[in-house]
Design a protein around this motif. Structure first.
Motif, short mmCIF file in Angstrom:
data_model
loop_
_atom_site.label_atom_id
_atom_site.label_comp_id
_atom_site.label_asym_id
_atom_site.label_seq_id
_atom_site.Cartn_x
_atom_site.Cartn_y
_atom_site.Cartn_z
N ASP A 186 43.54 48.21 47.05
CA ASP A 186 43.07 47.72 45.77
C ASP A 186 44.11 46.80 45.13
O ASP A 186 43.75 45.87 44.40
CB ASP A 186 42.75 48.89 44.85
N ARG A 187 45.37 47.06 45.42
CA ARG A 187 46.47 46.24 44.87
C ARG A 187 46.96 45.21 45.88
O ARG A 187 47.93 44.51 45.61
CB ARG A 187 47.62 47.17 44.45
N GLU A 188 46.30 45.15 47.04
CA GLU A 188 46.71 44.27 48.13
C GLU A 188 48.20 44.42 48.42
O GLU A 188 48.96 43.45 48.52
CB GLU A 188 46.34 42.81 47.82
N THR A 189 48.60 45.68 48.58
CA THR A 189 49.99 46.03 48.81
C THR A 189 50.15 46.61 50.21
O THR A 189 49.56 47.65 50.51
CB THR A 189 50.46 47.08 47.77
N PRO A 190 50.92 45.99 51.08
CA PRO A 190 51.15 46.57 52.40
C PRO A 190 51.85 47.93 52.29
O PRO A 190 52.55 48.21 51.31
CB PRO A 190 52.05 45.54 53.09
N PHE A 191 51.67 48.75 53.32
CA PHE A 191 52.31 50.06 53.31
C PHE A 191 52.75 50.44 54.71
O PHE A 191 52.25 49.93 55.70
CB PHE A 191 51.36 51.13 52.75
N LYS A 192 53.73 51.34 54.76
CA LYS A 192 54.12 51.94 56.03
C LYS A 192 53.90 53.44 55.92
O LYS A 192 53.86 54.00 54.82
CB LYS A 192 55.56 51.62 56.39
N GLY A 193 53.77 54.09 57.06
CA GLY A 193 53.64 55.53 57.10
C GLY A 193 54.94 56.16 57.56
O GLY A 193 55.79 55.52 58.17
N THR A 194 55.08 57.42 57.23
CA THR A 194 56.23 58.15 57.71
C THR A 194 55.84 59.60 57.94
O THR A 194 54.95 60.13 57.27
CB THR A 194 57.41 58.07 56.71
N ALA A 195 56.48 60.21 58.92
CA ALA A 195 56.36 61.63 59.22
C ALA A 195 55.01 61.99 59.85
O ALA A 195 53.96 61.72 59.28
CB ALA A 195 56.58 62.48 57.97
#
Length: 285
Positions: A186-195
């Motif tokens: 919704d914010r057009e924000t990339p993300f990474k995952g962890t764990a």
């Protein structure tokens, strides 16, 4: 022996896995982990791995290491400058910073303090403009969580989603993860995952359920294509690897950029088993 050119299919997976071997549950000694990175550099799958993840306190211990680094800040905003300065003095390449918010009562204010620390580091010349900064906002999607995500997006930073935990009772459920992803898109924000994202497909080991990185990619695509949070939740629950592998995830990597894993071989083996990557060994020069 020289590596043959990577097959075109590998481009979709380039940089997907960040090497977090030194973190639990892997807990590989730092020297062994850096040696493994070097040994892997000529392998056909080397570009599956994006950065080497280490704690800020370990930066002085990797002098001369040539890998792009993701530096995990172990303190608050006030601890941003130190490791960046050390990396600059040692000639290390910092590709990313990862910082978890530490004030649950003022998440948005905490993001603003992080942004101020980053701005100061840029002014000092220790933080390059192209360094990716991932901010981990704890907790479920609440108004306070969303306000913090707004601050992250406004500063052109990225989010970090904790999708697993050594205590399996603390692994977020599928609906929570779907809501996080929905908020990032919704914010057009990339993300990474962890764990916890060692395997491609959602699975339930004896000690608790674990999310699959392919499930997360498919859920991201579902939401980006206009699907609902409920649709994304269903995608995160999917255990049919062949069905997931057959799904078009063409836009998902733009948003779900990578995940930290203490194992590189487990994600690789799953991609090969699902027919998403074809082994391409070195040939004689």
């Amino acid at each position: 022996m020289v590596p043959s050119p990577a097959p075109a299919e590998s481009a979709q997976w380039r940089g997907l896995v960040d090497d977090a071997a030194i973190f639990p549950p892997g807990d590989v000694p730092l020297h062994d982990a850096t040696a493994s990175w070097g040994a892997r550099s000529g392998e056909w799958y080397a570009d599956l791995v994006g950065t080497f993840v280490l704690k800020d306190t370990d930066v002085p211990l990797v002098r001369g290491f040539g890998a792009p680094l993701s530096v995990v800040v172990t303190g608050g905003a006030g601890q941003v400058a130190g490791p960046l300065g050390a990396a600059a003095r040692l000639g290390l390449e910092v590709a990313a910073l990862e910082i978890a918010l530490r004030d649950p009562d003022d998440l948005a204010g905490n993001v603003r303090r992080v942004v101020a620390a980053l701005d100061h580091a840029r002014d000092e010349g220790t933080l390059a403009d192209d360094v990716r900064v991932h901010v981990e906002v704890p907790g479920p999607v609440t108004p306070a969580w969303l306000a913090a995500a707004d601050e992250v997006a406004a500063a052109d930073l990225r989010l970090k989603l904790r999708l697993g935990h050594v205590d399996h009772d603390l692994v977020p459920d599928e609906a929570t993860v779907a809501s996080w992803i929905d908020a990032t898109l919704d914010r057009e924000t990339p993300f990474k995952g962890t764990a916890g994202l060692h395997r491609a497909v959602r699975h339930d080991p004896e000690d608790g359920g674990m999310h699959g990185f392919l499930n997360v990619l498919v859920a991201t695509q579902v939401l980006w294509d206009g699907g609902s949070v409920a649709d994304a939740t269903d995608a995160l629950r999917q255990r049919d690897g062949e069905a997931l592998a057959a799904t078009d995830i063409g836009s998902a990597r733009r948003w779900f950029t990578s995940f930290g894993s203490c194992s590189v071989t487990e994600p690789l083996d799953d991609l090969v088993a699902l027919g998403l990557l074809t082994p391409h060994p070195a040939e004689d020069s």
